[in-house]
Design an enzyme around this catalytic site. Structure first.
Site, PDB file in Angstrom:
ATOM      1  N   HIS A  79      -0.935   6.408  34.900  1.00  0.00           N
ATOM      2  CA  HIS A  79      -1.689   7.620  34.611  1.00  0.00           C
ATOM      3  C   HIS A  79      -2.740   7.397  33.527  1.00  0.00           C
ATOM      4  O   HIS A  79      -2.647   6.451  32.728  1.00  0.00           O
ATOM      5  CB  HIS A  79      -0.730   8.749  34.208  1.00  0.00           C
ATOM      6  CG  HIS A  79       0.014   9.309  35.391  1.00  0.00           C
ATOM      7  ND1 HIS A  79       0.915  10.336  35.305  1.00  0.00           N
ATOM      8  CD2 HIS A  79      -0.049   8.966  36.706  1.00  0.00           C
ATOM      9  CE1 HIS A  79       1.389  10.615  36.515  1.00  0.00           C
ATOM     10  NE2 HIS A  79       0.825   9.793  37.374  1.00  0.00           N
ATOM     11  N   GLU A  81      -3.427   8.988  30.763  1.00  0.00           N
ATOM     12  CA  GLU A  81      -2.937   8.995  29.376  1.00  0.00           C
ATOM     13  C   GLU A  81      -2.271   7.669  29.048  1.00  0.00           C
ATOM     14  O   GLU A  81      -2.471   7.105  27.975  1.00  0.00           O
ATOM     15  CB  GLU A  81      -1.909  10.126  29.178  1.00  0.00           C
ATOM     16  CG  GLU A  81      -2.388  11.512  29.533  1.00  0.00           C
ATOM     17  CD  GLU A  81      -1.990  11.915  30.957  1.00  0.00           C
ATOM     18  OE1 GLU A  81      -2.287  11.163  31.908  1.00  0.00           O
ATOM     19  OE2 GLU A  81      -1.384  12.995  31.108  1.00  0.00           O
ATOM     20  N   CYS A 117       2.201  14.834  32.668  1.00  0.00           N
ATOM     21  CA  CYS A 117       3.506  14.822  33.325  1.00  0.00           C
ATOM     22  C   CYS A 117       4.586  14.464  32.297  1.00  0.00           C
ATOM     23  O   CYS A 117       4.282  14.042  31.181  1.00  0.00           O
ATOM     24  CB  CYS A 117       3.493  13.840  34.491  1.00  0.00           C
ATOM     25  SG  CYS A 117       3.547  12.106  34.008  1.00  0.00           S
ATOM     26  N   CYS A 120       4.286  10.917  30.847  1.00  0.00           N
ATOM     27  CA  CYS A 120       3.186  10.742  29.896  1.00  0.00           C
ATOM     28  C   CYS A 120       3.473  11.465  28.585  1.00  0.00           C
ATOM     29  O   CYS A 120       3.126  10.973  27.507  1.00  0.00           O
ATOM     30  CB  CYS A 120       1.867  11.235  30.497  1.00  0.00           C
ATOM     31  SG  CYS A 120       1.230  10.107  31.758  1.00  0.00           S
TER      32      CYS A 120
HETATM   33 ZN   LIG Z   1       1.438  11.287  33.639  1.00  0.00          ZN
END
Ligand SMILES: [Zn+2]
Ligand SMILES: [Zn+2]
Length: 162
Positions: A79, A81, A117, A120
């Site tokens: 992801h 992040e 999420c 993250c």
């Molecule tokens: Zn994430």
């Protein structure tokens, strides 16, 4: 020309970063800013050397209709992040702000109620990032204190998605 305020300036940069995302479903861009300096950037994509959703012509999560915020073990990507965190030194992230912008890959619209999420969030907490600013639309954003994510422990409440 009206001068852009600082929050939107960084969000605009994160939005440009999101354009490098490689998913057919949603693309996010993240930048980490500390003392008014950009420490690192990240967008979502498959690990280096692996095929991206756009290369395969299919996003497995999209194909299986998995709701957002759930079952990230079958997401191919690192992801946005997480990629920004990987690219930064921890000392530069302590007390920093992460700016996040997400867009739907098909419509180009901003992701509604975008957030990080649960995986993250954990990384953001441990990176020492203090605040996450998320764009809602071209003029609106929310600012989340990471301490709130520490207290609201979704892994205890069993709440999935966001
Ligand atoms: Zn994430
Ligand atoms: Zn995908």
């Amino acid at each position: 020309m009206i001068r852009t305020d600082k929050e939107n300036y960084y969000l605009d940069i994160a939005e440009t970063v999101a354009e490098r995302g490689t998913c057919l479903r949603r693309n996010f861009g993240a930048i980490i800013v500390h003392n008014d300096e950009i420490v690192s950037t990240g967008y979502n994509g498959a690990p280096r050397g692996r095929k991206n959703c756009i290369d395969m012509g299919v996003c497995i999560r999209e194909k299986l209709g998995i709701p957002r915020g759930e079952r990230y073990e079958i997401c191919r990507s690192v992801h946005a992040e997480a990629n920004a965190i990987i690219s930064a030194a921890r000392r530069d992230m302590i007390g920093s702000t992460l700016y996040l912008v997400g867009k739907d890959a098909k419509t180009g619209e901003y992701v509604e109620n975008a957030s990080s999420c649960s995986m993250c969030k954990r990384q953001i907490i441990n990176a020492g990032i203090a605040r996450v600013v998320i764009r809602l639309n071209k003029n609106a954003f929310i600012s989340v204190a990471v301490s709130d994510w520490i207290e609201q422990d979704e892994s205890l409440s069993g709440t999935f998605g966001y």
